[in-house]
Design a protein around this motif. Structure first.
Motif, mmCIF file in Angstrom:
data_model
loop_
_atom_site.group_PDB
_atom_site.id
_atom_site.type_symbol
_atom_site.label_atom_id
_atom_site.label_comp_id
_atom_site.label_asym_id
_atom_site.label_seq_id
_atom_site.Cartn_x
_atom_site.Cartn_y
_atom_site.Cartn_z
ATOM 1 N N THR A 44 54.638 -12.384 5.054
ATOM 2 C CA THR A 44 53.736 -11.850 3.988
ATOM 3 C C THR A 44 54.392 -11.718 2.716
ATOM 4 O O THR A 44 53.768 -12.237 1.593
ATOM 5 C CB THR A 44 53.240 -10.525 4.467
ATOM 6 N N THR A 106 51.373 -7.278 9.092
ATOM 7 C CA THR A 106 50.376 -7.831 9.866
ATOM 8 C C THR A 106 50.722 -8.817 11.015
ATOM 9 O O THR A 106 51.626 -9.272 11.260
ATOM 10 C CB THR A 106 49.455 -8.935 8.651
ATOM 11 N N ASP A 134 49.485 -18.502 7.456
ATOM 12 C CA ASP A 134 50.394 -17.561 7.889
ATOM 13 C C ASP A 134 50.156 -17.324 9.360
ATOM 14 O O ASP A 134 49.042 -16.776 9.577
ATOM 15 C CB ASP A 134 50.287 -16.275 7.110
HETATM 16 MG MG MG Z 1 52.827 -10.453 7.866
#
Ligand code: MG
Ligand code: GDP
Length: 489
Positions: A44, A106, A134
């Motif tokens: 991230t 996340t 991602d």
């Molecule tokens: Mg992340």
């Protein structure tokens, strides 16, 4: 072995997808960049810093197209895949810069489209679309399951769990396993308990003190919307790798669910995401392994080999007949290099290079170009030399996050301190000399371990003028040059 029906369907879907992507590519040159790494590796933060740097004109001397002024503009556009969450770029930037906090963690896939207007070396104006994807590295480590039967996976997982320090963490699960008879009638409750204890074991391995990396099936730790479903409710049984389950047995039930996991989780990921990537960066938190100890480093090495093997999945298998993975550049990046003095950055790179060397030698036959870098997407520290008696220690300065402790002292999140995090050896081999090569938290008390990395807050940025400040980094530009530099010629 003849391909199964589901494999034939899979091939047809893949080739249809490849045709659509190819059509788009003609009108609109696009690079799909995969950003992966195990949870907490720094994905991230990396994507946020990369996009911030490209859209705000960061200081990237080694990224030639930007440094020489050939990039006119870079801006975000709506992403092409409607079913994938958008990467929450704006909120991550706000958290990093305004709150001086790291973005919340996340655990799902997300995507962001960046459009770069640039001038070719010959003067022509062009546009490159960069789709950044991602996704958790845990999902990648699942790909080898496609080529394994339940029995093979179960016996490999069991074997792994019988070595220390894993054996220790597996005690409860092993005790339950010893009460199960694979040939007995199928039994939902026994399966639920086995799956729960097996998952607890996997989770214990991920604990900071142990930092084990090689833990398929990945979705057991990151279940998302599949939590509690049968596809995630199975566990290894002690069965021979080359045997078959009797009908109606507990064993047959495990096999069915293992196959469901492949159908519901692994194949869709391969088809919809992995198979469509052009470039890949694998982020590695090598410092967490140093913190933990030699076992964690060995484990990380095996996980990296597993990841590199994934880039060969599809080349040597049934999938390669109709579909060829397109990934032609892979970058391994050791993240959070700002925790070390710059004198150790090259050494960190050397340790990572050593950790992937065997796997790289095998992967190079696939034609993909592979490189290694040590970087910090966001540099949270500065450097200083601190005198200690007669010695001068190369130290780093930063603001430890509130709650971090060192030598029994807790930090308040506002005070800047100088720390000496430890030196990496000049010869990377020294880190791989077995159990005694260095001391980590897994076996030693905090004050006796060779490395101790504090978690620092993101840096305080200086606002001058009205523009948003640029984020400091280490070698992020080198990573960019390798990943997309050639597409901006
Ligand atoms: Mg992340
Ligand atoms: N000092 C420093 N810490 C970082 C950097 N990148 C990540 N981190 C730390 O690592 C944690 C996990 O990063 P994140 O990007 O959320 O990892 P992800 O799970 O792979 O997306 C962050 O909360 C930070 O504490 C960096 O460049 N420098």
């Amino acid at each position: 072995m003849a391909p199964s029906f589901s494999e034939i369907i899979e091939e047809a879907r893949l080739s249809a997808r490849a045709l659509i992507d190819y059509g788009e590519q003609l009108f609109n040159p696009t690079v799909r960049l995969g950003v992966t790494g195990l949870s907490r590796a720094g994905k991230t933060v990396f994507i946020t810093a990369l996009v911030h740097g490209l859209t705000r004109g960061g200081r990237f001397p080694v990224f030639e197209a930007l440094a020489t002024g050939r990039i006119a503009r870079a801006h975000l556009e709506p992403q092409p895949d409607d079913a994938v969450p958008r990467f929450a770029y704006e909120s991550h930037v706000r958290t990093l810069i305004e709150e001086r906090r790291w973005p919340d963690s996340t655990v799902d896939i997300s995507e962001l489209r960046l459009v770069v207007d640039y001038q070719r070396h010959n003067g022509a104006d062009r546009t490159l679309t960069l789709d950044i994807v991602d996704y958790p590295g845990e999902w990648l480590l699942d790909l080898p399951l496609l080529g394994k039967s339940y029995e093979q996976w179960a016996s490999e997982s069991l074997k792994l769990s019988r070595d220390e320090p894993r054996a220790h963490l597996a005690t409860e699960w092993h005790a339950h396993l010893a009460t199960l008879k694979a040939e007995a009638r199928e039994d939902e409750q026994a399966t639920l308990t086995a799956a729960k204890l097996f998952t607890n074991y996997l989770r214990a391995c991920r604990d900071e003190r142990f930092a084990m990396s090689l833990l398929p099936p990945g979705r057991f730790l990151l279940p998302g919307n599949l939590a509690g479903s049968p596809a995630l409710t199975f566990a290894p049984l002690d069965v021979p790798a080359d045997s078959r389950a009797p009908e109606g047995s507990l064993w047959a039930m495990m096999v069915r669910r293992y196959e469901a996991y492949k159908d519901v989780v692994v194949r869709p990921f391969f088809r919809d995401h992995f198979a469509r990537l052009d470039r890949q960066i694998v982020l590695v938190d090598a410092l967490a392994a140093f913190n933990s100890g030699p076992d964690a480093l060995r484990d990380l090495e095996a996980a990296l080999a597993g990841i590199l093997d994934c880039f060969r999945v599809g080349r040597g298998s049934f999938l390669s007949s109709l579909f060829r993975p397109r990934i032609d550049r892979i970058l391994f990046a050791a993240t959070k290099a700002d925790h070390l003095h710059h004198a150790s950055h090259d050494r960190l790179e050397a340790v990572l290079r050593r950790a992937v060397s065997d796997a790289v030698a095998r992967a190079e036959q696939t034609g993909a170009q592979i490189d290694v870098v040590a970087l910090a997407a966001v540099r949270a520290t500065r450097e200083a030399t601190v005198a200690k008696g007669r010695d001068k220690l190369p130290s780093i300065l930063g603001t430890p996050a509130a709650g971090e402790t060192a030598n029994g002292k807790a930090f308040d999140g506002a005070t800047e301190v100088a720390t000496f995090p430890g030196d990496l050896p000049a010869d990377p081999e020294a880190m791989f000399n077995g159990a005694d090569s260095f001391q980590g938290l897994a076996s030693a008390a905090g004050d006796r371990s060779d490395f101790r990395f504090l978690r620092f807050r993101p840096p305080q940025l200086e606002h001058n003028g009205d523009g948003e400040p640029v984020l400091p980094h280490i070698r992020l530009d080198r990573a960019l040059q390798f990943l997309i530099g050639d597409r901006l010629q």
